[in-house]
Design a protein around this motif. Sequence first.
Motif, mmCIF file in Angstrom:
data_model
loop_
_atom_site.group_PDB
_atom_site.id
_atom_site.type_symbol
_atom_site.label_atom_id
_atom_site.label_comp_id
_atom_site.label_asym_id
_atom_site.label_seq_id
_atom_site.Cartn_x
_atom_site.Cartn_y
_atom_site.Cartn_z
ATOM 1 N N ASN A 179 0.678 -1.287 0.062
ATOM 2 C CA ASN A 179 0.018 0.076 0.029
ATOM 3 C C ASN A 179 0.827 1.133 -0.114
ATOM 4 O O ASN A 179 0.293 2.334 0.235
ATOM 5 C CB ASN A 179 -0.980 -0.149 1.284
ATOM 6 C CG ASN A 179 -2.073 -0.756 1.086
ATOM 7 O OD1 ASN A 179 -3.292 -0.797 0.478
ATOM 8 N ND2 ASN A 179 -2.025 -2.134 1.627
ATOM 9 N N ASN A 180 2.249 0.960 -0.365
ATOM 10 C CA ASN A 180 2.948 2.333 -0.620
ATOM 11 C C ASN A 180 2.990 3.089 0.714
ATOM 12 O O ASN A 180 2.730 4.428 0.715
ATOM 13 C CB ASN A 180 2.646 3.189 -1.420
ATOM 14 C CG ASN A 180 2.814 2.454 -2.885
ATOM 15 O OD1 ASN A 180 3.988 1.530 -3.159
ATOM 16 N ND2 ASN A 180 1.803 2.614 -3.680
ATOM 17 N N THR A 181 3.199 2.551 2.025
ATOM 18 C CA THR A 181 3.206 3.041 3.375
ATOM 19 C C THR A 181 4.238 2.553 4.186
ATOM 20 O O THR A 181 4.798 1.401 3.834
ATOM 21 C CB THR A 181 1.606 3.374 3.809
ATOM 22 O OG1 THR A 181 1.829 4.028 5.104
ATOM 23 C CG2 THR A 181 1.334 2.117 4.283
ATOM 24 N N ASP A 182 4.469 3.326 5.406
ATOM 25 C CA ASP A 182 5.395 2.525 6.264
ATOM 26 C C ASP A 182 4.706 2.985 7.972
ATOM 27 O O ASP A 182 3.957 3.540 8.065
ATOM 28 C CB ASP A 182 6.836 3.160 6.380
ATOM 29 C CG ASP A 182 6.713 4.721 6.381
ATOM 30 O OD1 ASP A 182 5.916 5.348 7.288
ATOM 31 O OD2 ASP A 182 7.585 5.307 5.490
ATOM 32 N N VAL A 183 5.265 2.237 8.825
ATOM 33 C CA VAL A 183 5.027 2.283 10.282
ATOM 34 C C VAL A 183 4.625 3.855 10.491
ATOM 35 O O VAL A 183 3.795 4.207 10.974
ATOM 36 C CB VAL A 183 5.945 1.575 11.315
ATOM 37 C CG1 VAL A 183 5.564 1.662 12.759
ATOM 38 C CG2 VAL A 183 5.941 0.159 10.739
ATOM 39 N N LYS A 184 5.814 4.809 10.422
ATOM 40 C CA LYS A 184 5.684 5.876 10.833
ATOM 41 C C LYS A 184 4.781 6.841 10.338
ATOM 42 O O LYS A 184 3.993 7.369 10.971
ATOM 43 C CB LYS A 184 7.184 6.827 10.499
ATOM 44 C CG LYS A 184 7.265 8.293 10.867
ATOM 45 C CD LYS A 184 8.563 8.849 10.592
ATOM 46 C CE LYS A 184 8.651 10.314 10.851
ATOM 47 N NZ LYS A 184 9.708 11.073 10.491
ATOM 48 N N THR A 185 4.308 6.799 9.043
ATOM 49 C CA THR A 185 3.480 7.398 8.251
ATOM 50 C C THR A 185 1.955 6.807 8.918
ATOM 51 O O THR A 185 1.184 7.727 9.034
ATOM 52 C CB THR A 185 3.468 7.177 6.866
ATOM 53 O OG1 THR A 185 4.586 7.381 6.298
ATOM 54 C CG2 THR A 185 2.362 7.555 6.022
ATOM 55 N N GLU A 186 1.825 5.561 9.076
ATOM 56 C CA GLU A 186 0.687 5.132 9.443
ATOM 57 C C GLU A 186 0.357 5.735 11.025
ATOM 58 O O GLU A 186 -0.722 5.964 11.335
ATOM 59 C CB GLU A 186 0.590 3.677 9.571
ATOM 60 C CG GLU A 186 0.701 2.902 8.412
ATOM 61 C CD GLU A 186 -0.594 3.134 7.573
ATOM 62 O OE1 GLU A 186 -1.575 2.405 7.924
ATOM 63 O OE2 GLU A 186 -0.656 3.892 6.490
ATOM 64 N N ILE A 187 1.355 5.570 11.838
ATOM 65 C CA ILE A 187 1.054 6.039 13.320
ATOM 66 C C ILE A 187 0.676 7.611 13.250
ATOM 67 O O ILE A 187 -0.107 8.186 13.987
ATOM 68 C CB ILE A 187 2.433 5.864 14.054
ATOM 69 C CG1 ILE A 187 2.379 4.477 14.278
ATOM 70 C CG2 ILE A 187 2.356 6.582 15.326
ATOM 71 C CD1 ILE A 187 3.747 4.233 14.967
ATOM 72 N N GLY B 22 -4.909 -0.563 8.066
ATOM 73 C CA GLY B 22 -5.525 -0.964 9.445
ATOM 74 C C GLY B 22 -4.621 -0.563 10.598
ATOM 75 O O GLY B 22 -4.931 -0.266 11.753
ATOM 76 N N LEU B 23 -3.338 -0.582 10.216
ATOM 77 C CA LEU B 23 -2.241 0.111 11.279
ATOM 78 C C LEU B 23 -2.674 1.530 11.699
ATOM 79 O O LEU B 23 -2.186 2.109 12.872
ATOM 80 C CB LEU B 23 -0.730 0.126 10.797
ATOM 81 C CG LEU B 23 0.202 0.545 11.850
ATOM 82 C CD1 LEU B 23 0.177 -0.410 13.080
ATOM 83 C CD2 LEU B 23 1.567 0.199 11.145
ATOM 84 N N THR B 24 -2.938 2.586 10.773
ATOM 85 C CA THR B 24 -3.551 3.706 11.017
ATOM 86 C C THR B 24 -4.755 3.638 12.005
ATOM 87 O O THR B 24 -4.839 4.436 12.851
ATOM 88 C CB THR B 24 -4.084 4.516 9.837
ATOM 89 O OG1 THR B 24 -3.105 4.476 8.870
ATOM 90 C CG2 THR B 24 -4.882 5.631 10.316
#
Length: 452
Positions: free
Chosen positions: A10-18, A337-339
């Motif tokens: 989904n072209n994202t990472d942990v930092k962006t999601e948090i 869903g991490l967001t």
Amino acid sequence: MDRFFQLKQNNTDVKTEIIAGATTFLSMAYILAVNPNMLADAGMDSSGVFTATAISAAIATLIMAFLSNYPVALASGMGLNAYFTYSVCIPLAQQGINDPWKIALTAVLCEGIIFILLSICKFRETLINDVPKNLKYGITVGIGLFITLIGLSNAGIVIASSSTLVDLGAVPSAPFALAFLGFLIICILQHHKVICPILWGMLATWIMGMIAQAAGWYEINAQLGHYSVFPDFKGASFIPSMPAFFAFDFGFIAENFMQFAVIVFSFLFVDLFDTVGGLIGIADKGNLLDKEGKLPRASGALLSDAIGTVVGACMGTSTVTTYMESCAGVGQGGRTGLTSVSTALFFIAALFFSPIFLAIPGFATAPALIFVGWLMISSVKKMNFEEDMADSIGGFVAIVMMPFTYSIANGIMFGILSWVILKILSGRAKDVPVIMWISSLLFALRIITMIV
């Protein structure tokens, strides 16, 4: 974590999601102040409602994260809490019923169970498609006007009048002036695309209220509902209050089945449009729709919403539903869903700051209600008033009956009845879907019980 939430895909990472999750939380954190304020009018304990609101939001949002992997947050819905308090609890209290909120919670529970069944058999999407567009939009606009009226009333901007029914409140009063100024602040922040404009506008109004109280402009008067706007940390506890767990009243159903059925059905209609409209809007914002414009994994998202409603009822709060404010997190890059997990954790952390949220006065939450009303009223642009008379009048009746009879249920009931009757009289009965026949029959029986 990357594998479970498919972050790279989904072209994202942990930092962006948090960060996205924190943004979503801040955008909808106003509900932690508004919901206890509103449900207190239904006779519920505001501290318990605060706890129920935060916990149910966290649980429902986590369910959304793990069942659908969408960056969508849920909480007690605006409009649904207004219906809960002002269309269900207050009228029941006027009938002499004690603790009417227990009956309302029972209706929310039943609605949630029905939605779970409809989501499992995938009938919920069909139900949405069978309700005329003008009625959908008319109901949304009517709820927007109704919420606006509540906000104006809470701030003393609109007051009751024996001669003209409603009148302008005391313009020089602090609640009137600060609430109106707070609304303008939210509008300005929205214009400049500031993240979380509702929350910042509400907090700005609260701060101005504290200054007004210190200066003597805002005076404490319990008879008028004017209490101190300063948080009291002396006797306050940062341990969450106990919510009203499983506070249901099934005894009312046997003797008032038709009235209860209408309450449940009205909850169903409002929640139905809130959820599907919210999910499609959020998915479109985040480019999550497929090539055909459909929402992948829609069944998991709808089931999450339905389970959230049941959880909210068991915890002691009004219907939990999908929040359009999730778009703020999606705008910050949230895609999975991490967001939602991040947002849920912030709701859990908020549990330990209840003295702050509960100190926010009604005139400070009023700007939020008025602004949300404005957002919902914009749906009138999607209505068609030129072609079919039944569509035009049905939507119009839904709009005007909600604020002018102070009841969301009345708007839905008379809007649907008007639509079906006009279809029949214009020789187009064959165009009436089954769900509309069932709805009109139910509402017709309710009107008969009101007459008899």
